[in-house]
Design a protein around this motif. Sequence first.
Motif, PDB file in Angstrom:
ATOM      1  N   TYR A   4      39.163  25.368  32.451  1.00 56.06           N
ATOM      2  CA  TYR A   4      40.140  26.392  32.126  1.00 56.06           C
ATOM      3  C   TYR A   4      39.530  27.425  31.196  1.00 56.06           C
ATOM      4  N   SER A   5      39.965  28.679  31.351  1.00 53.64           N
ATOM      5  CA  SER A   5      39.460  29.761  30.501  1.00 53.64           C
ATOM      6  C   SER A   5      40.485  30.878  30.447  1.00 53.64           C
ATOM      7  N   TRP A   6      40.424  31.651  29.380  1.00 55.83           N
ATOM      8  CA  TRP A   6      41.265  32.839  29.239  1.00 55.83           C
ATOM      9  C   TRP A   6      40.498  34.036  29.762  1.00 55.83           C
ATOM     10  N   PRO A   7      41.181  35.072  30.231  1.00 54.03           N
ATOM     11  CA  PRO A   7      40.477  36.274  30.681  1.00 54.03           C
ATOM     12  C   PRO A   7      39.701  36.909  29.531  1.00 54.03           C
ATOM     13  N   ASP A   8      38.518  37.405  29.816  1.00 54.70           N
ATOM     14  CA  ASP A   8      37.718  38.124  28.831  1.00 54.70           C
ATOM     15  C   ASP A   8      37.231  39.412  29.481  1.00 54.70           C
ATOM     16  N   GLU A   9      38.046  40.435  29.398  1.00 52.08           N
ATOM     17  CA  GLU A   9      37.735  41.708  30.036  1.00 52.08           C
ATOM     18  C   GLU A   9      37.183  42.723  29.033  1.00 52.08           C
ATOM     19  N   GLY A  10      36.703  42.248  27.912  1.00 56.79           N
ATOM     20  CA  GLY A  10      36.050  43.105  26.943  1.00 56.79           C
ATOM     21  C   GLY A  10      36.999  43.668  25.902  1.00 56.79           C
ATOM     22  N   PRO A  11      36.398  44.307  24.895  1.00 56.39           N
ATOM     23  CA  PRO A  11      37.203  44.861  23.802  1.00 56.39           C
ATOM     24  C   PRO A  11      38.162  45.935  24.295  1.00 56.39           C
ATOM     25  N   GLY A  12      39.348  45.928  23.756  1.00 56.98           N
ATOM     26  CA  GLY A  12      40.326  46.955  24.082  1.00 56.98           C
ATOM     27  C   GLY A  12      41.130  46.712  25.341  1.00 56.98           C
ATOM     28  N   PHE A  13      40.828  45.635  26.087  1.00 59.84           N
ATOM     29  CA  PHE A  13      41.530  45.420  27.346  1.00 59.84           C
ATOM     30  C   PHE A  13      43.029  45.221  27.137  1.00 59.84           C
ATOM     31  N   VAL A  14      43.405  44.404  26.168  1.00 58.51           N
ATOM     32  CA  VAL A  14      44.820  44.131  25.923  1.00 58.51           C
ATOM     33  C   VAL A  14      45.556  45.432  25.581  1.00 58.51           C
ATOM     34  N   GLU A  15      44.938  46.266  24.778  1.00 58.78           N
ATOM     35  CA  GLU A  15      45.552  47.554  24.417  1.00 58.78           C
ATOM     36  C   GLU A  15      45.690  48.461  25.644  1.00 58.78           C
ATOM     37  N   ARG A  16      44.674  48.488  26.512  1.00 56.23           N
ATOM     38  CA  ARG A  16      44.749  49.301  27.729  1.00 56.23           C
ATOM     39  C   ARG A  16      45.868  48.813  28.642  1.00 56.23           C
ATOM     40  N   VAL A  30      58.094  45.117  42.843  1.00 56.23           N
ATOM     41  CA  VAL A  30      58.312  43.809  43.461  1.00 56.23           C
ATOM     42  C   VAL A  30      58.208  43.950  44.978  1.00 56.23           C
ATOM     43  N   GLY A  31      57.492  43.031  45.590  1.00 56.21           N
ATOM     44  CA  GLY A  31      57.291  43.031  47.035  1.00 56.21           C
ATOM     45  C   GLY A  31      55.966  43.619  47.477  1.00 56.21           C
ATOM     46  N   THR A  32      55.254  44.302  46.577  1.00 55.64           N
ATOM     47  CA  THR A  32      53.972  44.915  46.912  1.00 55.64           C
ATOM     48  C   THR A  32      52.922  43.836  47.172  1.00 55.64           C
ATOM     49  N   ARG A  33      52.208  43.951  48.279  1.00 55.75           N
ATOM     50  CA  ARG A  33      51.081  43.056  48.560  1.00 55.75           C
ATOM     51  C   ARG A  33      49.900  43.493  47.711  1.00 55.75           C
ATOM     52  N   VAL A  34      49.207  42.517  47.104  1.00 56.04           N
ATOM     53  CA  VAL A  34      48.082  42.814  46.222  1.00 56.04           C
ATOM     54  C   VAL A  34      46.909  41.898  46.527  1.00 56.04           C
ATOM     55  N   THR A  35      45.744  42.362  46.112  1.00 50.74           N
ATOM     56  CA  THR A  35      44.517  41.577  46.130  1.00 50.74           C
ATOM     57  C   THR A  35      43.977  41.598  44.714  1.00 50.74           C
ATOM     58  N   GLY A  36      43.393  40.500  44.285  1.00 52.41           N
ATOM     59  CA  GLY A  36      42.836  40.454  42.941  1.00 52.41           C
ATOM     60  C   GLY A  36      41.723  39.436  42.834  1.00 52.41           C
ATOM     61  N   VAL A  37      40.972  39.564  41.740  1.00 52.62           N
ATOM     62  CA  VAL A  37      39.874  38.649  41.436  1.00 52.62           C
ATOM     63  C   VAL A  37      40.317  37.754  40.286  1.00 52.62           C
ATOM     64  N   VAL A  38      40.101  36.467  40.415  1.00 53.92           N
ATOM     65  CA  VAL A  38      40.464  35.519  39.360  1.00 53.92           C
ATOM     66  C   VAL A  38      39.549  35.740  38.162  1.00 53.92           C
ATOM     67  N   ILE A  39      40.171  36.017  36.989  1.00 57.46           N
ATOM     68  CA  ILE A  39      39.405  36.266  35.765  1.00 57.46           C
ATOM     69  C   ILE A  39      39.712  35.241  34.679  1.00 57.46           C
ATOM     70  N   GLY A  40      40.634  34.334  34.935  1.00 56.79           N
ATOM     71  CA  GLY A  40      40.956  33.285  33.974  1.00 56.79           C
ATOM     72  C   GLY A  40      41.781  32.205  34.643  1.00 56.79           C
ATOM     73  N   ARG A  41      41.609  30.969  34.186  1.00 57.17           N
ATOM     74  CA  ARG A  41      42.351  29.829  34.756  1.00 57.17           C
ATOM     75  C   ARG A  41      42.964  29.023  33.622  1.00 57.17           C
ATOM     76  N   GLN A  42      44.214  28.645  33.807  1.00 54.50           N
ATOM     77  CA  GLN A  42      44.919  27.780  32.873  1.00 54.50           C
ATOM     78  C   GLN A  42      45.704  26.755  33.699  1.00 54.50           C
TER      79      GLN A  42
END
Length: 104
Positions: A4-16, A30-42
């Motif tokens: 397990y890990s938390w996302p680490d997208e670099g400094p300032g990511f949370v603020e952005r 809601v309802g929009t189809r999306v694609t994404g890359v896994v950056i953290g697992r819990q």
Amino acid sequence: MPEYSWPDEGPGFVERVRHAWAATRHALPVGTRVTGVVIGRQPFGVFLRLTGVPDAIGLAEIVGMLADYKLPEIGAVVEGKVIGHAEHNHQVRIGMVGHKDVPE
């Protein structure tokens, strides 16, 4: 690498993410189809960097997942659809295939 890990997208990511929240909700209703890359697992789900919306963070929760569904690994590309928005932490809730409420 730990399971397990938390996302680490670099400094300032949370603020952005917080600053872009209104635009994120507009871009991903809601309802929009999306694609994404896994950056953290819990134990409760995976965090996603969503394609085309760089200052958004998605959370695919395991609530409602089929019993034999396994969480994808860091770096995996996954597909799903927006099932809600979590205002308190600026996360886009994603239902992935394997979720009882998300048809393939």
